[in-house]
Design an enzyme around this catalytic site. Structure first.
Site, PDB file in Angstrom:
ATOM      1  N   GLY A  34       0.834  -1.211   0.000  1.00 48.73           N
ATOM      2  CA  GLY A  34       0.000   0.000   0.000  1.00 48.73           C
ATOM      3  C   GLY A  34       0.863   1.254   0.000  1.00 48.73           C
ATOM      4  O   GLY A  34       1.836   1.339   0.750  1.00 48.73           O
TER       5      GLY A  34
ATOM      6  N   ARG B 204       1.191  -5.189  -5.329  1.00 51.09           N
ATOM      7  CA  ARG B 204       1.316  -6.371  -4.456  1.00 51.09           C
ATOM      8  C   ARG B 204       1.572  -7.532  -5.414  1.00 51.09           C
ATOM      9  O   ARG B 204       0.720  -7.838  -6.240  1.00 51.09           O
ATOM     10  CB  ARG B 204       0.038  -6.584  -3.654  1.00 51.09           C
ATOM     11  CG  ARG B 204      -0.314  -5.389  -2.733  1.00 51.09           C
ATOM     12  CD  ARG B 204      -1.426  -5.760  -1.770  1.00 51.09           C
ATOM     13  NE  ARG B 204      -2.091  -4.594  -1.208  1.00 51.09           N
ATOM     14  CZ  ARG B 204      -1.683  -3.949  -0.097  1.00 51.09           C
ATOM     15  NH1 ARG B 204      -0.627  -4.346   0.545  1.00 51.09           N
ATOM     16  NH2 ARG B 204      -2.372  -2.916   0.355  1.00 51.09           N
TER      17      ARG B 204
ATOM     18  N   ARG C 218      -5.942  -2.608   8.931  1.00 52.08           N
ATOM     19  CA  ARG C 218      -6.433  -3.986   8.765  1.00 52.08           C
ATOM     20  C   ARG C 218      -6.199  -4.801  10.030  1.00 52.08           C
ATOM     21  O   ARG C 218      -7.029  -5.589  10.435  1.00 52.08           O
ATOM     22  CB  ARG C 218      -5.718  -4.624   7.571  1.00 52.08           C
ATOM     23  CG  ARG C 218      -6.471  -5.794   7.062  1.00 52.08           C
ATOM     24  CD  ARG C 218      -5.997  -6.409   5.768  1.00 52.08           C
ATOM     25  NE  ARG C 218      -4.913  -5.809   5.051  1.00 52.08           N
ATOM     26  CZ  ARG C 218      -4.889  -5.683   3.727  1.00 52.08           C
ATOM     27  NH1 ARG C 218      -5.917  -6.072   3.014  1.00 52.08           N
ATOM     28  NH2 ARG C 218      -3.834  -5.183   3.129  1.00 52.08           N
TER      29      ARG C 218
ATOM     30  N   ASP D  81      -0.484   2.421   8.390  1.00 49.04           N
ATOM     31  CA  ASP D  81      -1.025   1.700   9.549  1.00 49.04           C
ATOM     32  C   ASP D  81      -0.181   1.832  10.824  1.00 49.04           C
ATOM     33  O   ASP D  81      -0.673   1.542  11.910  1.00 49.04           O
ATOM     34  CB  ASP D  81      -1.193   0.214   9.216  1.00 49.04           C
ATOM     35  CG  ASP D  81      -2.328  -0.023   8.239  1.00 49.04           C
ATOM     36  OD1 ASP D  81      -3.049   0.933   7.907  1.00 49.04           O
ATOM     37  OD2 ASP D  81      -2.497  -1.179   7.798  1.00 49.04           O
TER      38      ASP D  81
ATOM     39  N   THR E 235       4.054   2.779   5.643  1.00 45.65           N
ATOM     40  CA  THR E 235       2.664   2.299   5.674  1.00 45.65           C
ATOM     41  C   THR E 235       1.867   3.229   6.582  1.00 45.65           C
ATOM     42  O   THR E 235       2.372   3.634   7.638  1.00 45.65           O
ATOM     43  CB  THR E 235       2.543   0.851   6.191  1.00 45.65           C
ATOM     44  OG1 THR E 235       1.171   0.602   6.547  1.00 45.65           O
ATOM     45  CG2 THR E 235       3.388   0.584   7.419  1.00 45.65           C
TER      46      THR E 235
ATOM     47  N   ASP F 121       2.075  -0.053  11.944  1.00 48.82           N
ATOM     48  CA  ASP F 121       2.028  -1.334  12.665  1.00 48.82           C
ATOM     49  C   ASP F 121       3.334  -2.116  12.575  1.00 48.82           C
ATOM     50  O   ASP F 121       3.323  -3.345  12.625  1.00 48.82           O
ATOM     51  CB  ASP F 121       0.858  -2.186  12.133  1.00 48.82           C
ATOM     52  CG  ASP F 121       0.965  -2.447  10.648  1.00 48.82           C
ATOM     53  OD1 ASP F 121       1.807  -1.808   9.983  1.00 48.82           O
ATOM     54  OD2 ASP F 121       0.209  -3.292  10.135  1.00 48.82           O
TER      55      ASP F 121
ATOM     56  N   ASP G 269       5.182  -4.809   6.297  1.00 46.45           N
ATOM     57  CA  ASP G 269       5.773  -6.116   6.620  1.00 46.45           C
ATOM     58  C   ASP G 269       5.709  -7.106   5.455  1.00 46.45           C
ATOM     59  O   ASP G 269       6.613  -7.917   5.281  1.00 46.45           O
ATOM     60  CB  ASP G 269       5.175  -6.690   7.905  1.00 46.45           C
ATOM     61  CG  ASP G 269       3.702  -6.999   7.794  1.00 46.45           C
ATOM     62  OD1 ASP G 269       3.036  -6.432   6.901  1.00 46.45           O
ATOM     63  OD2 ASP G 269       3.202  -7.812   8.594  1.00 46.45           O
TER      64      ASP G 269
HETATM   65  O1  F6P Z   1      -1.618   0.275   3.496  1.00 43.26           O
HETATM   66  C1  F6P Z   1      -2.278  -0.390   4.534  1.00 43.26           C
HETATM   67  C2  F6P Z   1      -3.716  -0.420   4.236  1.00 43.26           C
HETATM   68  O2  F6P Z   1      -4.102   0.907   4.051  1.00 43.26           O
HETATM   69  C3  F6P Z   1      -4.621  -1.068   5.267  1.00 43.26           C
HETATM   70  O3  F6P Z   1      -4.978  -0.256   6.327  1.00 43.26           O
HETATM   71  C4  F6P Z   1      -5.798  -1.471   4.399  1.00 43.26           C
HETATM   72  O4  F6P Z   1      -6.491  -2.534   4.966  1.00 43.26           O
HETATM   73  C5  F6P Z   1      -5.129  -1.891   3.142  1.00 43.26           C
HETATM   74  O5  F6P Z   1      -3.974  -1.111   3.044  1.00 43.26           O
HETATM   75  C6  F6P Z   1      -5.967  -1.802   1.906  1.00 43.26           C
HETATM   76  O6  F6P Z   1      -5.141  -1.974   0.814  1.00 43.26           O
HETATM   77  P1  F6P Z   1      -5.518  -2.317  -0.683  1.00 43.26           P
HETATM   78  O7  F6P Z   1      -6.829  -1.721  -0.970  1.00 43.26           O
HETATM   79  O8  F6P Z   1      -4.410  -1.710  -1.457  1.00 43.26           O
HETATM   80  O9  F6P Z   1      -5.521  -3.786  -0.762  1.00 43.26           O
END
Ligand code: F6P
Length: 336
Positions: free
Chosen positions: A26, A87, A187, A143, A141, A145, A118
């Site tokens: 992300g 990804r 998430r 998040d 990120t 986290d 991660d």
């Molecule tokens: O980058 C982290 C994050 O924003 C999470 O909080 C979220 O769940 C996820 O990415 C969503 O990512 P995508 O829509 O790119 O799969």
């Protein structure tokens, strides 16, 4: 007092001549500031930089080119990532990683800097384990986290974006005397939710780190109404079981009051990075290049208590970074 040294004083015992950099997973506001810092620190030390587009999937396909200081001009204030991100499924296979390693060898790359979360660090870790490519991670990120750094690049901006939305929803919520249940990203983590709940004066916050029963919110809303509060703000992290919709359903069933759900979603990943993200990204970009020059590998650069620290990549996912329990307690106490 290493920080006071002129950059030219930093030696290059590992004799690094060329590095590659990619962004993966992300995107997060401040990734461009990190790329810029990597490129300009490296250039200052006569190291060339190869920019890999579209993360590990670009590395696998050889989507790479040399980038210099002018290529990163006018990017520090821009959200997203100029290198693009993805990804990658191919990267999960040993064959995919072998192809990527071959591309790095072909380009004469002495080390790889991975900017991401991660999942991205897993990708870098396996590349290093299987093919000996030195890898350094930079935490990027929203998040927040990742173990091994107080903050991740993008988190501060995401919080400001979410908070701005909460303030606006509060205006309409107060005018209509409604309960707003607002879902923020995260998430697996409640860092954004907790920060936004305290800064936005929310009545209640739900985070994945504390999967308390949703029913408790019914009493909280009833008590708020009894105290004369006509509208309420409830913050829910995406990773809390049932999300904002589950919380809203529980409130409507338990109180008979009307609620509105607002899921803030990907808007939290965009926008111009705030100064804290730009500065963090600049420090970590510089630190990542220095780590490789010093012969370090398989570590993430982070900042803890203002100091640059290095954490083994595998610890960033094996160990977990808890939310601030003090902040959680504070959120509860102030929501009277
Ligand atoms: O980058 C982290 C994050 O924003 C999470 O909080 C979220 O769940 C996820 O990415 C969503 O990512 P995508 O829509 O790119 O799969």
């Amino acid at each position: 007092m290493t920080d006071l040294l002129h950059p030219a004083d930093h030696a290059n015992p590992a004799a690094i001549k060329r590095l590659a950099v990619l962004t993966s997973g992300g995107d997060a506001p401040g990734m461009n500031a990190a790329i810029r810092a990597v490129v300009r620190t490296a250039t200052h030390h006569d190291i060339e930089i190869v920019g890999v587009r579209r993360g590990f999937s670009g590395l696998h396909r050889g989507d790479m080119r040399i980038i210099g200081p002018r290529d990163v001009a006018n990017t520090i204030q821009r959200g997203g990532t100029i290198l693009l991100t993805a990804r990658s499924h191919t990267w999960r296979t040993p064959e995919g990683r072998a192809k990527g390693a071959a591309n790095l060898r072909e380009w004469g790359v002495d080390g790889l800097i991975v900017i991401g979360g991660d999942g991205s660090f897993h990708g870098g870790y396996f590349l290093q384990e299987e093919h000996g490519v030195p890898v350094i991670g930079i935490p990027g990120t929203i998040d927040n986290d990742l173990y091994g750094t107080d903050h991740t690049i993008g988190y501060f901006t995401a919080v400001e974006t979410a908070l701005d939305a909460v303030d606006k929803l509060r205006d309409t919520g107060a005018s209509h005397e409604r309960i707003f249940v607002i879902e923020v990203m995260g998430r697996h983590a409640g860092h954004i939710a907790l920060e936004v709940a305290v800064a936005g004066g929310a009545e209640e916050v739900f985070i994945p780190e504390d999967p308390k029963p949703v029913d408790g919110v019914v009493q909280i809303v009833k008590d708020s109404v009894a105290k004369g509060k006509a509208s309420s703000i409830i913050i829910v992290a995406e990773g809390y079981p049932g999300g904002a919709t589950g919380v809203s359903d529980a409130i409507e069933k338990g109180t008979g009051l009307e609620t509105r759900v607002s899921i803030l979603g990907h808007i939290q990943r965009g926008g111009s990075p705030v100064s804290s993200d730009r500065v963090l990204a600049s420090r970590l970009g510089e630190a990542a290049v220095y780590a490789l020059m010093d012969g370090k590998k398989g570590v993430m650069v982070g900042r803890e208590n203002g100091q640059i620290v290095h954490t083994p990549l595998h610890e960033t996912w094996e160990k977990s970074k808890d939310v601030s329990r003090d902040l959680y307690r504070c959120a509860k106490m102030l929501s009277v």
